[in-house]
Design a protein around this motif. Sequence first.
Motif, PDB file in Angstrom:
ATOM      1  N   SER A 195      -7.478  14.577   0.025  1.00  0.00           N
ATOM      2  CA  SER A 195      -7.919  15.967   0.025  1.00  0.00           C
ATOM      3  C   SER A 195      -9.345  16.072  -0.506  1.00  0.00           C
ATOM      4  CB  SER A 195      -6.953  16.850  -0.757  1.00  0.00           C
ATOM      5  OG  SER A 195      -7.329  16.967  -2.085  1.00  0.00           O
ATOM      6  N   GLN A 243       1.235  17.740   0.774  1.00  0.00           N
ATOM      7  CA  GLN A 243       1.893  16.688   1.522  1.00  0.00           C
ATOM      8  C   GLN A 243       2.475  15.632   0.583  1.00  0.00           C
ATOM      9  OE1 GLN A 243      -0.765  17.176   4.303  1.00  0.00           O
ATOM     10  NE2 GLN A 243       0.878  17.485   5.758  1.00  0.00           N
ATOM     11  N   LEU A 292      -2.995  19.145  -0.727  1.00  0.00           N
ATOM     12  CA  LEU A 292      -2.719  19.219   0.699  1.00  0.00           C
ATOM     13  C   LEU A 292      -1.300  19.668   0.987  1.00  0.00           C
ATOM     14  CD1 LEU A 292      -4.368  15.909   1.910  1.00  0.00           C
ATOM     15  CD2 LEU A 292      -5.213  18.209   2.263  1.00  0.00           C
ATOM     16  N   ILE A 332      -4.249   1.170   4.979  1.00  0.00           N
ATOM     17  CA  ILE A 332      -4.597   2.521   4.539  1.00  0.00           C
ATOM     18  C   ILE A 332      -4.411   3.517   5.677  1.00  0.00           C
ATOM     19  CG2 ILE A 332      -6.491   3.982   3.699  1.00  0.00           C
ATOM     20  CD1 ILE A 332      -6.681   2.204   1.517  1.00  0.00           C
ATOM     21  N   LEU A 392     -11.501  15.037   2.426  1.00  0.00           N
ATOM     22  CA  LEU A 392     -11.532  16.101   3.430  1.00  0.00           C
ATOM     23  C   LEU A 392     -12.447  17.235   3.008  1.00  0.00           C
ATOM     24  CD1 LEU A 392      -7.810  16.435   4.591  1.00  0.00           C
ATOM     25  CD2 LEU A 392      -9.785  15.872   5.991  1.00  0.00           C
ATOM     26  N   ARG A 397       1.086  11.260 -10.280  1.00  0.00           N
ATOM     27  CA  ARG A 397       0.129  12.364 -10.380  1.00  0.00           C
ATOM     28  C   ARG A 397       0.849  13.705 -10.480  1.00  0.00           C
ATOM     29  NH1 ARG A 397      -4.547  11.500  -9.082  1.00  0.00           N
ATOM     30  NH2 ARG A 397      -3.947  10.266  -7.303  1.00  0.00           N
ATOM     31  N   GLY A 419       5.301  13.565   2.059  1.00  0.00           N
ATOM     32  CA  GLY A 419       4.581  12.345   2.427  1.00  0.00           C
ATOM     33  C   GLY A 419       5.176  11.138   1.746  1.00  0.00           C
ATOM     34  N   GLN A 453      -2.290   3.352   8.109  1.00  0.00           N
ATOM     35  CA  GLN A 453      -0.844   3.585   8.273  1.00  0.00           C
ATOM     36  C   GLN A 453      -0.331   4.535   7.204  1.00  0.00           C
ATOM     37  OE1 GLN A 453       0.328  -0.622   8.364  1.00  0.00           O
ATOM     38  NE2 GLN A 453       1.845  -0.010   9.873  1.00  0.00           N
ATOM     39  N   THR A 454      -0.764   4.271   5.975  1.00  0.00           N
ATOM     40  CA  THR A 454      -0.307   5.105   4.872  1.00  0.00           C
ATOM     41  C   THR A 454      -0.736   6.549   5.056  1.00  0.00           C
ATOM     42  OG1 THR A 454      -0.639   3.175   3.487  1.00  0.00           O
ATOM     43  CG2 THR A 454      -0.229   5.227   2.364  1.00  0.00           C
ATOM     44  N   ARG A 473       8.285   9.936   3.353  1.00  0.00           N
ATOM     45  CA  ARG A 473       8.068   9.178   4.586  1.00  0.00           C
ATOM     46  C   ARG A 473       7.587   7.751   4.309  1.00  0.00           C
ATOM     47  NH1 ARG A 473       6.378  14.365   6.615  1.00  0.00           N
ATOM     48  NH2 ARG A 473       4.308  14.027   5.768  1.00  0.00           N
ATOM     49  N   LEU A 474       7.028   7.541   3.115  1.00  0.00           N
ATOM     50  CA  LEU A 474       6.499   6.213   2.803  1.00  0.00           C
ATOM     51  C   LEU A 474       7.582   5.232   2.355  1.00  0.00           C
ATOM     52  CD1 LEU A 474       3.256   7.082   0.795  1.00  0.00           C
ATOM     53  CD2 LEU A 474       3.368   6.106   3.068  1.00  0.00           C
ATOM     54  N   THR A 504       0.833  -1.207   0.000  1.00  0.00           N
ATOM     55  CA  THR A 504       0.000   0.000   0.000  1.00  0.00           C
ATOM     56  C   THR A 504       0.863   1.252   0.000  1.00  0.00           C
ATOM     57  OG1 THR A 504      -1.556  -1.274   1.309  1.00  0.00           O
ATOM     58  CG2 THR A 504      -1.983   1.070   1.137  1.00  0.00           C
ATOM     59  N   ARG A 505       1.977   1.222   0.766  1.00  0.00           N
ATOM     60  CA  ARG A 505       2.876   2.380   0.801  1.00  0.00           C
ATOM     61  C   ARG A 505       3.468   2.637  -0.577  1.00  0.00           C
ATOM     62  NH1 ARG A 505       4.884   0.008   5.820  1.00  0.00           N
ATOM     63  NH2 ARG A 505       3.862   1.111   7.535  1.00  0.00           N
ATOM     64  N   VAL A 514      -5.316   5.307  -1.110  1.00  0.00           N
ATOM     65  CA  VAL A 514      -5.654   6.665  -0.683  1.00  0.00           C
ATOM     66  C   VAL A 514      -4.377   7.480  -0.685  1.00  0.00           C
ATOM     67  CG1 VAL A 514      -6.572   8.091   1.172  1.00  0.00           C
ATOM     68  CG2 VAL A 514      -7.573   5.862   0.733  1.00  0.00           C
ATOM     69  N   ASP A 515      -4.221   8.324  -1.679  1.00  0.00           N
ATOM     70  CA  ASP A 515      -3.055   9.202  -1.683  1.00  0.00           C
ATOM     71  C   ASP A 515      -3.530  10.607  -1.297  1.00  0.00           C
ATOM     72  OD1 ASP A 515      -4.380  10.057  -3.886  1.00  0.00           O
ATOM     73  OD2 ASP A 515      -2.826   9.537  -5.321  1.00  0.00           O
ATOM     74  N   THR A 516      -2.625  11.588  -1.389  1.00  0.00           N
ATOM     75  CA  THR A 516      -3.009  12.920  -0.915  1.00  0.00           C
ATOM     76  C   THR A 516      -4.166  13.503  -1.723  1.00  0.00           C
ATOM     77  OG1 THR A 516      -1.266  13.877  -2.256  1.00  0.00           O
ATOM     78  CG2 THR A 516      -0.766  13.484   0.054  1.00  0.00           C
ATOM     79  N   GLU A 517      -4.216  13.153  -3.021  1.00  0.00           N
ATOM     80  CA  GLU A 517      -5.299  13.670  -3.862  1.00  0.00           C
ATOM     81  C   GLU A 517      -6.655  13.150  -3.370  1.00  0.00           C
ATOM     82  OE1 GLU A 517      -5.249  15.500  -6.753  1.00  0.00           O
ATOM     83  OE2 GLU A 517      -7.267  15.098  -7.513  1.00  0.00           O
ATOM     84  N   VAL A 518      -6.709  11.840  -3.153  1.00  0.00           N
ATOM     85  CA  VAL A 518      -7.953  11.234  -2.681  1.00  0.00           C
ATOM     86  C   VAL A 518      -8.302  11.775  -1.296  1.00  0.00           C
ATOM     87  CG1 VAL A 518      -9.058   9.062  -2.050  1.00  0.00           C
ATOM     88  CG2 VAL A 518      -7.543   9.142  -4.021  1.00  0.00           C
ATOM     89  N   HIS A 528       1.517   8.169   7.542  1.00  0.00           N
ATOM     90  CA  HIS A 528       2.828   8.447   6.952  1.00  0.00           C
ATOM     91  C   HIS A 528       2.789   9.642   6.018  1.00  0.00           C
ATOM     92  CE1 HIS A 528       4.581   4.443   8.080  1.00  0.00           C
ATOM     93  NE2 HIS A 528       5.543   5.292   8.324  1.00  0.00           N
ATOM     94  N   LEU A 529       1.741   9.689   5.229  1.00  0.00           N
ATOM     95  CA  LEU A 529       1.630  10.797   4.289  1.00  0.00           C
ATOM     96  C   LEU A 529       1.508  12.124   5.021  1.00  0.00           C
ATOM     97  CD1 LEU A 529      -0.815   9.629   1.464  1.00  0.00           C
ATOM     98  CD2 LEU A 529       1.556  10.321   1.200  1.00  0.00           C
ATOM     99  N   GLY A 530       1.035  12.056   6.252  1.00  0.00           N
ATOM    100  CA  GLY A 530       0.887  13.278   7.022  1.00  0.00           C
ATOM    101  C   GLY A 530      -0.477  13.918   6.833  1.00  0.00           C
ATOM    102  N   VAL A 531      -1.433  13.133   6.331  1.00  0.00           N
ATOM    103  CA  VAL A 531      -2.779  13.673   6.158  1.00  0.00           C
ATOM    104  C   VAL A 531      -3.476  13.713   7.518  1.00  0.00           C
ATOM    105  CG1 VAL A 531      -5.032  13.293   5.105  1.00  0.00           C
ATOM    106  CG2 VAL A 531      -2.954  12.816   3.808  1.00  0.00           C
ATOM    107  N   GLU A 574       1.402   9.214  -5.959  1.00  0.00           N
ATOM    108  CA  GLU A 574       1.784  10.616  -5.753  1.00  0.00           C
ATOM    109  C   GLU A 574       2.714  11.111  -6.865  1.00  0.00           C
ATOM    110  OE1 GLU A 574       0.649  12.611  -3.546  1.00  0.00           O
ATOM    111  OE2 GLU A 574      -0.279  11.230  -2.121  1.00  0.00           O
ATOM    112  N   THR A 616       0.885   3.901  -3.028  1.00  0.00           N
ATOM    113  CA  THR A 616       0.539   5.291  -2.762  1.00  0.00           C
ATOM    114  C   THR A 616       1.657   6.232  -3.212  1.00  0.00           C
ATOM    115  OG1 THR A 616      -0.687   4.483  -0.851  1.00  0.00           O
ATOM    116  CG2 THR A 616      -0.366   6.841  -0.991  1.00  0.00           C
TER     117      THR A 616
END
Lengths: 133, 287
Positions: free
Chosen positions: B222, A102, A100, B247, B225, A48, A106, B249-250, A109-110, A37-38, B216-220, B253-256, A45, A41
Motif C-alpha cells: 500500500s 487485504q 488495503l 514476490i 501504491l 503487524r 490475503g 506470486q505472493t 490465501r497464502l 515468502t508466503r 512485500v506484505d499489504t503494508e509495503v 495471493h494477497l490480492g494486491v 501481516e 508475508t
Amino acid sequence: MKEVKETSIKSSEDVILARQVAREMAKKLGFGLADQTRITTAVSELSRNIYLYAGTGRVVIKAVSGDSGKGMEIVAEDNGPGIPDIEMVMQDGYSTSKGLGQGLPGTKRLVDEFEIKSKVGAGTIVTIKKWLR
Amino acid sequence: MAKKEVSNISGVLVKKEKEILDAWIKAQADLPAFQKGLITAKQLEEESSRFLKLLVKAVAGGNLEDITAPEYDEINKSLADLSTSRASIGFSPSETTNFILSLRQIFIRILQKEFDDRLDTLVNAGLVFADLLDKLAIVTFEAYVKGREEVIREQQKSMLELSTPVIQVWDEILILPLIGSVDSARAKQIMESLLESIVTTKSSMVIIDITGVPAVDTEVASRLLRTMQAARLMGAESILTGLSPQISQTIVHLGVDLSGFVTRASLRDGLELAFRKLKLKVTKAEG
C-alpha cells in the motif's frame, strides 16, 4: 522436530523480527523459496495486525506434523480490543485503518489452514498452518 | 554475624586501603585485558583507586550486605559507568567482571593476615566479603549487558537511518533502489524524498526497484501504491522493478492490485522501458 519460537510484539521492529524468525524456520523445515515468502508475508501481516490494533501480543511459530505430513504452525495472539464482525474483516477491501483491506483475507490465501477466534474486549487469536508438500 | 565483627572487617578495609590498592592494581595488570592494551596503566590506577575509595566509604557504616542501601548508590553508579565504558572499548564480559572479582583474593589475603589467630572471624569475614564482591560483580555484569544493548540499539538506529538515495540516472529519469524493510518510519521519509526529487529534477519517469526488499506484505504494497499514485499526480510515470517470482506470486495471493502500474522483473528492463518512453536510444559508439 520439536521447535517453538516465540516473539513478543511490542514495536514495529518486532514485526520485522517475527518475520525473520518465520523465514528461518521455514527454510530449516525445507520449504521452497515461494512458500518461504508466503509464510514470511503471512507472519508479517499477522504480527503487524497485533501491533496496529492491539499494541502488544505474541507470535508463536512452531514445527508441527499431522495427517498432511510436516508443516509449520503460527499462532498470533493478542489481548486487544477484539474483532466484532469477523465475516466483515475477512472480506476483501474492508479496512478499519487506511490499509488495503487485504491483510486477513490475503493471509488466508497464502496458507493452507486459517482459523480466527476473537472476542470483543478480550483479544484475538489467529492460527495458520502451512504444510510441506 | 555480630555487629562488632562486621565493624572489625570494614575497619580492616579502611585501614589497609593503600595495601589493597597496590596489590589489586598489580593483580589486574597481569590480566589479559590489560595486556591487550585496552586501557593504560594510568587509567587502571585511577579507576581502581576511585572504586576502592568509594567502597571504603560505603562499608564505613558497617553495612556489608545490602548494596541497594543509599551508601552504595555512588559505588553502583560508578561501577555501571565503568562497565559501560569498558563494553564500548571492547572488554569482554569476563574481562569486565574481573575488575571486581580480582579483588576477592586480595581481600582474603589481607583478612588472613589480620585474623590469623581467630579462624571463626576469618571464615566469616571471608564469606561476607566474597558475598559483597559477588553482588558488586553482578552489578558490573548487568551494566555491561545494558551497555552492549545500548550499542546494539545505536547500530539499529543507524541502520534505519541508512539513507536510500534517489538517483537521477538520466534527464527526467529517477531511480529509487529500495533496500531492506520498507515498513518502518524510514520508508515514509524515503517516499517523501522521492516526491520532492521529482519536482527538483523535473523528472517524468520514476523507477522504483524492490530487488532488495525481502518481503512485500499489504503494508509495503500500500505504501508503494500510494507513492506511485502521488508521483502520477505530479506527472511522473512509475515503473516498479525487481519483482522476483516469489514476490509476484505472493502479491497476487494477497490480492494486491498492481494492474494500474507498469512493472518489470529487472531494473535493467525498467530502465530500457524508460528510455524507450522518452524516445532515447542507447547505441554502441562507432569505431
